[in-house]
Design an enzyme around this catalytic site. Structure first.
Site, short mmCIF file in Angstrom:
data_model
loop_
_atom_site.label_atom_id
_atom_site.label_comp_id
_atom_site.label_asym_id
_atom_site.label_seq_id
_atom_site.Cartn_x
_atom_site.Cartn_y
_atom_site.Cartn_z
CG ASN A 9 82.82 18.03 -77.41
OD1 ASN A 9 81.77 17.80 -78.01
ND2 ASN A 9 82.99 17.76 -76.11
CD1 TRP A 10 82.05 22.01 -82.68
CD2 TRP A 10 80.47 21.74 -84.23
NE1 TRP A 10 82.58 22.41 -83.88
CE2 TRP A 10 81.63 22.27 -84.86
CE3 TRP A 10 79.34 21.50 -85.02
CZ2 TRP A 10 81.69 22.53 -86.22
CZ3 TRP A 10 79.41 21.76 -86.39
CH2 TRP A 10 80.56 22.27 -86.98
CE LYS A 11 81.68 20.79 -74.24
NZ LYS A 11 81.94 21.08 -72.85
CG HIS A 95 83.27 15.01 -72.84
ND1 HIS A 95 82.60 15.72 -71.87
CD2 HIS A 95 84.08 15.90 -73.47
CE1 HIS A 95 82.99 16.99 -71.93
NE2 HIS A 95 83.89 17.12 -72.88
CD GLU A 97 80.23 18.50 -71.09
OE1 GLU A 97 79.83 18.20 -72.22
OE2 GLU A 97 80.85 19.56 -70.83
CD GLU A 167 88.25 17.29 -72.61
OE1 GLU A 167 88.40 18.19 -73.42
OE2 GLU A 167 87.15 16.77 -72.37
N GLY A 173 84.65 24.20 -69.48
CA GLY A 173 83.55 25.17 -69.54
C GLY A 173 83.52 26.15 -68.39
CB SER A 212 88.82 26.93 -70.09
OG SER A 212 87.59 26.64 -69.45
N GLY A 233 86.04 22.85 -76.48
CA GLY A 233 84.57 22.94 -76.38
C GLY A 233 84.09 24.31 -76.84
N GLY A 234 83.87 25.20 -75.87
CA GLY A 234 83.28 26.51 -76.16
C GLY A 234 83.94 27.25 -77.31
#
Ligand code: PEP
Length: 250
Positions: A9-11, A95, A97, A167, A173, A212, A233-234
């Site tokens: 997930n590149w956001k 998600h 976010e 999640e 994150g 993470s 993610g990251g």
């Protein structure tokens, strides 16, 4: 036997140049991931570009969100049909976010899930509790509420072609990861909730862990019985780390 899935997930990250470089890096190492399915979810404006670069790589494309509406006067929205037209297989819905920053309700997430299914996309439904909710012993109640909203609108059959991502919001994150035991407990709870309605669908659905996940912790998480991959993610923004996580799943 469920095929592991690792999705990036590149956001809100990337440019034409960095998307090209990241995909080239992932494609160059893809032969190391064995039987794991690998997907990337770039920002929607880069889907076409990414789709062209992914041809013949075996890497699958996904989007990060879709509208709950088909079409019409909904400024800024992108429909599931549009996403499908650009070659996506997956779309993330719900998600944390989106739920927490943009206030998406369980009902809205359920409508997006239904839109994805109606347009031949595989929804990756994200569920997860906040730190407060965990500390107050509400983890299972929150996950149950988030799942039940989708079960009520799409039925258990809706999960026949879907993926779930657990999640925990406190792990996204933050560098804090759920322990394999904590994650497995929730994954088993999710599968069990579906099993009450359909044994076959519960047994077949892939439940990803997200929060993470890194090359250093992926192996232990992916060894758990009910953890069928990761939503990353990251670490998905670094080709080497992302591929190393995917390679831990086999
Ligand atoms: C995510 O946003 O889906 C996620 C899991 O992020 P991170 O890996 O950075 O915690």
């Amino acid at each position: 036997m469920r095929q592991p899935l690792v999705a990036g997930n590149w956001k809100l990250n990337g440019s034409l140049e960095s998307v090209s470089a990241l995909l080239a890096g992932i494609a160059a190492q893809i032969s190391t991931v064995g039987a794991t399915e690998v997907a990337v979810c770039p920002p929607s404006v880069y889907l076409q570009h990414a789709g062209q670069l992914l041809q013949d790589t075996g890497i699958v494309l996904g989007a990060q969100d879709c509208s709950d509406q088909d079409q019409g006067a909904y400024t800024g929205e992108v429909s599931a049909a549009m996403i499908r037209e650009f070659g996506c297989t997956y779309v993330i819905v719900g998600h944390s976010e989106r739920r927490h920053i943009y206030g998406e309700s369980d009902a809205l997430v359920a409508a997006k899930f239904a839109q994805a299914r109606e347009n031949a996309l595989v929804p990756i439904l994200c569920v997860g509790e906040t730190l407060d909710e965990r500390e107050n012993g509400q983890t299972e109640a929150v996950i149950a509420r988030q799942l039940d909203a989708v079960l009520a609108s799409s039925g258990v059959e809706g999960f026949g072609k879907a993926v779930i991502a657990y999640e925990p919001v406190w792990a996204i994150g933050t560098g804090k990861t759920a322990t394999p035991g904590q994650a497995q407990q929730v994954h088993a709870f999710v599968r069990d909730r579906l099993r009450r309605q359909d044994e076959g669908i519960a047994g077949g659905i892939r439940i990803l862990y997200g929060g993470s996940m890194k090359p250093e912790n992926a192996g232990a998480l992916l060894q758990e019985n009910d953890i069928d991959g990761g939503l990353i993610g990251g670490a998905s923004l670094k080709a080497e780390d992302f591929v190393a996580i995917a390679a831990s799943g086999t």
